[in-house]
Design a protein around this motif. Structure first.
Motif, PDB file in Angstrom:
ATOM      1  N   ARG A 186       0.669   8.213   6.454  1.00  0.00           N
ATOM      2  CA  ARG A 186       0.302   7.083   7.316  1.00  0.00           C
ATOM      3  C   ARG A 186       0.667   7.419   8.751  1.00  0.00           C
ATOM      4  NH1 ARG A 186      -2.081   1.882   6.006  1.00  0.00           N
ATOM      5  NH2 ARG A 186      -2.453   1.033   8.082  1.00  0.00           N
ATOM      6  N   GLU A 191       0.821  -1.211   0.000  1.00  0.00           N
ATOM      7  CA  GLU A 191       0.000   0.000   0.000  1.00  0.00           C
ATOM      8  C   GLU A 191       0.853   1.258   0.000  1.00  0.00           C
ATOM      9  OE1 GLU A 191      -2.625   1.768   3.496  1.00  0.00           O
ATOM     10  OE2 GLU A 191      -3.585   0.034   2.550  1.00  0.00           O
ATOM     11  N   ARG A 217      -1.270  -4.035   2.039  1.00  0.00           N
ATOM     12  CA  ARG A 217      -2.725  -3.922   1.922  1.00  0.00           C
ATOM     13  C   ARG A 217      -3.410  -4.983   2.779  1.00  0.00           C
ATOM     14  NH1 ARG A 217      -3.609  -0.329  -2.017  1.00  0.00           N
ATOM     15  NH2 ARG A 217      -2.037  -0.126  -3.666  1.00  0.00           N
ATOM     16  N   GLU A 249      -3.838  -4.621   9.805  1.00  0.00           N
ATOM     17  CA  GLU A 249      -2.821  -3.647   9.435  1.00  0.00           C
ATOM     18  C   GLU A 249      -1.446  -4.242   9.702  1.00  0.00           C
ATOM     19  OE1 GLU A 249      -3.603   0.154  11.184  1.00  0.00           O
ATOM     20  OE2 GLU A 249      -5.555   0.346  10.193  1.00  0.00           O
TER      21      GLU A 249
END
Length: 307
Positions: A45, A21, A237, A211
């Protein structure tokens, strides 16, 4: 460790691998005697699971006369996780804890409503050359635990599960991995794995954690045919199983992540909270001397930043 005034990390070029990601290139800050690379938080992030902060310390050689001296400073709303690969750090805190952490051991300090601590080179290393290499991460606390009483816990490396087979050499620092569970107690679903992979060998990183991320400490990691160098953070991801293969010289990585926090977290200096107002309160408490002192280390402190 205090949240030094470093620059936010940057997102790297978009990788070819669809399972990734985000690729983060940590920003490096020189603390005088050694460097620290910050991988989280970044503008793109803020958290991976409960991990709201991820710093790579060193590796560095401190010459005789040099030392690590992080003066007393406060925290709220988080757990600090200190994990070393080389060297030693002496931890003191306002609970009266005095503990030297060695490579492979884990210091877990849960600040809750508030704690003060210092981190320094121990006396036995001062006056001679010594090395320092490790990680310091912060785990944000779930809403219901943000204001608990502070706690300190130390876990020795011999008490953590380890595995060595098929070109893999690892330690389960926090959480569970491939049927092994660490004794370290945290407040939300968390995984933190120290893993070395020999050249051409592979390790799985299952999709059971919503995650997940990987930090490459050394060597080169290969994922879906893409090669990634050391000191890069890869965020994966959700729902996509990952296989990590060691590059030509193998690799040393940290796998980490866990369940999403479920609510927003604000971070300012050393304070983490779901409430901006609580952070403002903590700032005023430190400014006016209402935090507890650190026994044995009360002559110095880090002032509240003017920002």
């Amino acid at each position: 460790m205090s949240f030094f005034p470093g620059i936010d990390p940057e997102a790297g070029d978009a990788p070819a691998c669809d399972a990734i990601e985000l690729l983060v290139i940590p920003r490096t800050t020189d603390l005088g005697n050694f460097q620290v690379r910050r991988a989280l938080p970044t503008a793109k992030r803020r958290l991976v699971g409960p991990f709201v902060f991820f710093d790579r310390m060193g590796p560095a050689l401190l010459k005789a006369g040099q030392a690590m001296d992080v003066r007393p400073h406060p925290h709220i709303g988080l757990s600090t996780v200190t994990y070393l690969f080389d060297g030693e750090i002496k931890h003191r805190d306002s609970l009266g804890t005095e503990m030297v952490i060695a490579p492979g051991d884990l210091n877990l300090m849960t600040a809750g409503r508030g704690i003060v601590h210092s981190e320094r080179s121990p006396e036995n290393l001062r006056g001679r050359d010594h090395s320092i290499s490790g990680l310091q991460t912060w785990l944000a606390l779930p809403d219901q635990y943000e204001e608990i009483d502070p706690i300190f816990a130390h876990t020795e490396k011999r008490d953590m599960p380890t595995f060595r087979q098929d070109g893999l050499d690892g330690r389960v620092v926090i959480g569970a991995f491939e049927g092994m569970t660490s004794p370290v107690k945290v407040f939300s679903d968390t995984i933190y794995i120290d893993l070395k992979i020999e050249a051409g060998r592979s390790a799985p990183f299952a999709a059971e954690w919503e995650e997940r991320a990987l930090y490459i400490l050394s060597g080169e990691a290969v994922i879906a045919g893409d090669h990634f160098a050391d000191n890069q953070l890869l965020v994966f991801r959700p729902g996509v199983p990952i296989t990590i293969t060691g590059g030509p010289m193998g690799c040393h990585v940290m796998l980490f992540g866990g369940a999403p926090m479920g609510s927003q977290r604000f971070i300012w200096w050393n304070f983490v909270s779901s409430s901006k107002e609580r952070i403002e309160q903590a700032k005023e408490e430190w400014r006016t001397g209402r935090f507890d002192i650190v026994p044995g280390d009360k002559e110095e402190f880090i002032p509240l930043p003017e920002r």
